[in-house]
Every structure is written in structure tokens, then in C-alpha cells.
Scaffold this motif. Sequence first.
Motif, PDB file in Angstrom:
ATOM      1  N   GLY A  69     -17.087  10.205 -12.875  1.00 41.21           N
ATOM      2  CA  GLY A  69     -16.910  10.153 -11.982  1.00 41.21           C
ATOM      3  C   GLY A  69     -16.364   9.401 -11.169  1.00 41.21           C
ATOM      4  N   CYS A  70     -16.032   8.219 -11.050  1.00 36.11           N
ATOM      5  CA  CYS A  70     -15.204   7.099 -10.456  1.00 36.11           C
ATOM      6  C   CYS A  70     -13.207   8.332 -10.247  1.00 36.11           C
ATOM      7  N   GLU A  71     -13.137   8.453 -11.376  1.00 35.96           N
ATOM      8  CA  GLU A  71     -11.879   8.797 -11.450  1.00 35.96           C
ATOM      9  C   GLU A  71     -11.019   9.357 -10.388  1.00 35.96           C
ATOM     10  N   HIS A  72     -12.077  10.937 -10.376  1.00 29.15           N
ATOM     11  CA  HIS A  72     -11.837  11.389  -8.963  1.00 29.15           C
ATOM     12  C   HIS A  72     -11.039  10.801  -7.801  1.00 29.15           C
ATOM     13  N   ALA A  73     -11.698   9.434  -7.635  1.00 29.92           N
ATOM     14  CA  ALA A  73     -11.942   9.128  -5.868  1.00 29.92           C
ATOM     15  C   ALA A  73     -10.998   7.929  -6.105  1.00 29.92           C
ATOM     16  N   LEU A  74     -10.938   7.493  -7.375  1.00 21.90           N
ATOM     17  CA  LEU A  74      -9.851   6.230  -7.475  1.00 21.90           C
ATOM     18  C   LEU A  74      -8.169   7.042  -7.976  1.00 21.90           C
ATOM     19  N   ARG A  75      -8.046   8.143  -8.283  1.00 21.67           N
ATOM     20  CA  ARG A  75      -6.616   8.761  -8.115  1.00 21.67           C
ATOM     21  C   ARG A  75      -6.215   9.567  -6.535  1.00 21.67           C
ATOM     22  N   ALA A  76      -7.560  10.061  -6.160  1.00 25.27           N
ATOM     23  CA  ALA A  76      -6.937  10.064  -4.469  1.00 25.27           C
ATOM     24  C   ALA A  76      -6.593   9.343  -3.743  1.00 25.27           C
ATOM     25  N   ASP A  77      -6.928   8.180  -4.153  1.00 18.84           N
ATOM     26  CA  ASP A  77      -6.213   7.105  -2.421  1.00 18.84           C
ATOM     27  C   ASP A  77      -6.535   5.761  -3.568  1.00 18.84           C
ATOM     28  N   PRO A  78      -5.644   5.906  -4.503  1.00 17.03           N
ATOM     29  CA  PRO A  78      -5.609   4.518  -5.571  1.00 17.03           C
ATOM     30  C   PRO A  78      -5.983   3.021  -4.525  1.00 17.03           C
ATOM     31  N   ASP A  79      -4.247   2.760  -3.613  1.00 13.62           N
ATOM     32  CA  ASP A  79      -4.144   1.557  -3.068  1.00 13.62           C
ATOM     33  C   ASP A  79      -5.657   1.451  -2.907  1.00 13.62           C
ATOM     34  N   LYS A  80      -6.428   1.714  -1.602  1.00 11.84           N
ATOM     35  CA  LYS A  80      -7.655   1.723  -1.593  1.00 11.84           C
ATOM     36  C   LYS A  80      -8.145   1.052  -2.243  1.00 11.84           C
ATOM     37  N   HIS A  81      -8.202   0.904  -3.740  1.00 10.83           N
ATOM     38  CA  HIS A  81      -9.949   0.633  -4.437  1.00 10.83           C
ATOM     39  C   HIS A  81      -8.763  -0.126  -5.058  1.00 10.83           C
ATOM     40  N   LEU A  82      -7.653   0.047  -5.455  1.00  9.69           N
ATOM     41  CA  LEU A  82      -6.948  -1.287  -6.158  1.00  9.69           C
ATOM     42  C   LEU A  82      -6.640  -2.160  -5.091  1.00  9.69           C
ATOM     43  N   LEU A  83      -6.752  -2.075  -3.239  1.00 14.01           N
ATOM     44  CA  LEU A  83      -7.233  -3.120  -3.131  1.00 14.01           C
ATOM     45  C   LEU A  83      -8.403  -4.301  -3.309  1.00 14.01           C
ATOM     46  N   LYS A  84      -9.531  -3.460  -3.342  1.00 12.84           N
ATOM     47  CA  LYS A  84     -11.117  -3.939  -3.901  1.00 12.84           C
ATOM     48  C   LYS A  84     -10.590  -4.730  -4.634  1.00 12.84           C
ATOM     49  N   LEU A  85     -10.068  -4.779  -6.481  1.00 12.84           N
ATOM     50  CA  LEU A  85      -9.577  -5.528  -6.782  1.00 12.84           C
ATOM     51  C   LEU A  85      -8.311  -6.605  -6.272  1.00 12.84           C
ATOM     52  N   ARG A  86      -7.440  -6.033  -5.666  1.00 12.55           N
ATOM     53  CA  ARG A  86      -6.943  -7.391  -5.628  1.00 12.55           C
ATOM     54  C   ARG A  86      -7.544  -8.389  -4.808  1.00 12.55           C
ATOM     55  N   THR A  87      -8.787  -8.181  -3.679  1.00  8.82           N
ATOM     56  CA  THR A  87      -8.891  -9.291  -3.272  1.00  8.82           C
ATOM     57  C   THR A  87     -10.010  -9.789  -3.943  1.00  8.82           C
ATOM     58  N   ALA A  88     -10.741  -9.138  -4.733  1.00 11.35           N
ATOM     59  CA  ALA A  88     -11.903  -9.986  -5.806  1.00 11.35           C
ATOM     60  C   ALA A  88     -11.417 -11.078  -6.393  1.00 11.35           C
ATOM     61  N   GLU A  89      -9.897 -10.344  -6.636  1.00 15.95           N
ATOM     62  CA  GLU A  89      -9.224 -12.030  -7.568  1.00 15.95           C
ATOM     63  C   GLU A  89      -8.935 -12.959  -7.245  1.00 15.95           C
ATOM     64  N   LYS A  90      -9.272 -13.145  -5.777  1.00 18.59           N
ATOM     65  CA  LYS A  90      -9.217 -14.346  -4.493  1.00 18.59           C
ATOM     66  C   LYS A  90     -10.247 -15.186  -4.852  1.00 18.59           C
TER      67      LYS A  90
END
Length: 90
Positions: A69-90
Motif C-alpha cells: 500500500g505504500c508503493e503508490h505514495a512513494l512513487r507519487a512523491d519520492p523526494d518527500k519520502h526519501l528525505l525521511k530516510l536521510r533524516t533518520a540516518e543522521k
Amino acid sequence: SYFGASSQRATTSTEKTSRRTKKSKLTAADLKQVEQQKICPVTGLDLNSMGGPLPVQVAGQRVFICCAGCEHALRADPDKHLLKLRTAEK
């Protein structure tokens, strides 16, 4: 309508096997990435919280999500969601 314990369905052995099979299809490199990533970039939940982790190729990189179910949201706005991963890594 009553939604008590009697309305809950037991998990069958086929469903349990299916979940194990999904996880066992991940390579050693995938498992290492899942361990490092920890959370779904869409929901912020643990990658195993919804039957995942499921691999998705988006914005030139392979990431994992907690459920289909998360795939559509991720593909619709990848920059927004990938930013969460970069922020979580710090």
C-alpha cells in the motif's frame, strides 16, 4: 455490529508460510539494507510492521517499504519520502 474476539480470523499455516517465504526471498545484501533502513519511508513504521519489507526501485535507488500500500505514495512523491530516510540516518 459487534467486532469482538469471535470475529477475528485465525492465521492459517499457509499464510504464515507465505510471510516467511516473502522474507526469505531477500538476499543477504537486502537484509543488511533492511537492518540499516529500519523504517518505511512512507509511514515511518518498522519495515516488518505490515508484512514487509518489500523492495521498491525509485529515484534510482532501491528502498524498502512496509507494505504494498505504500508503493503508490512513494512513487507519487519520492523526494518527500526519501528525505525521511536521510533524516533518520543522521
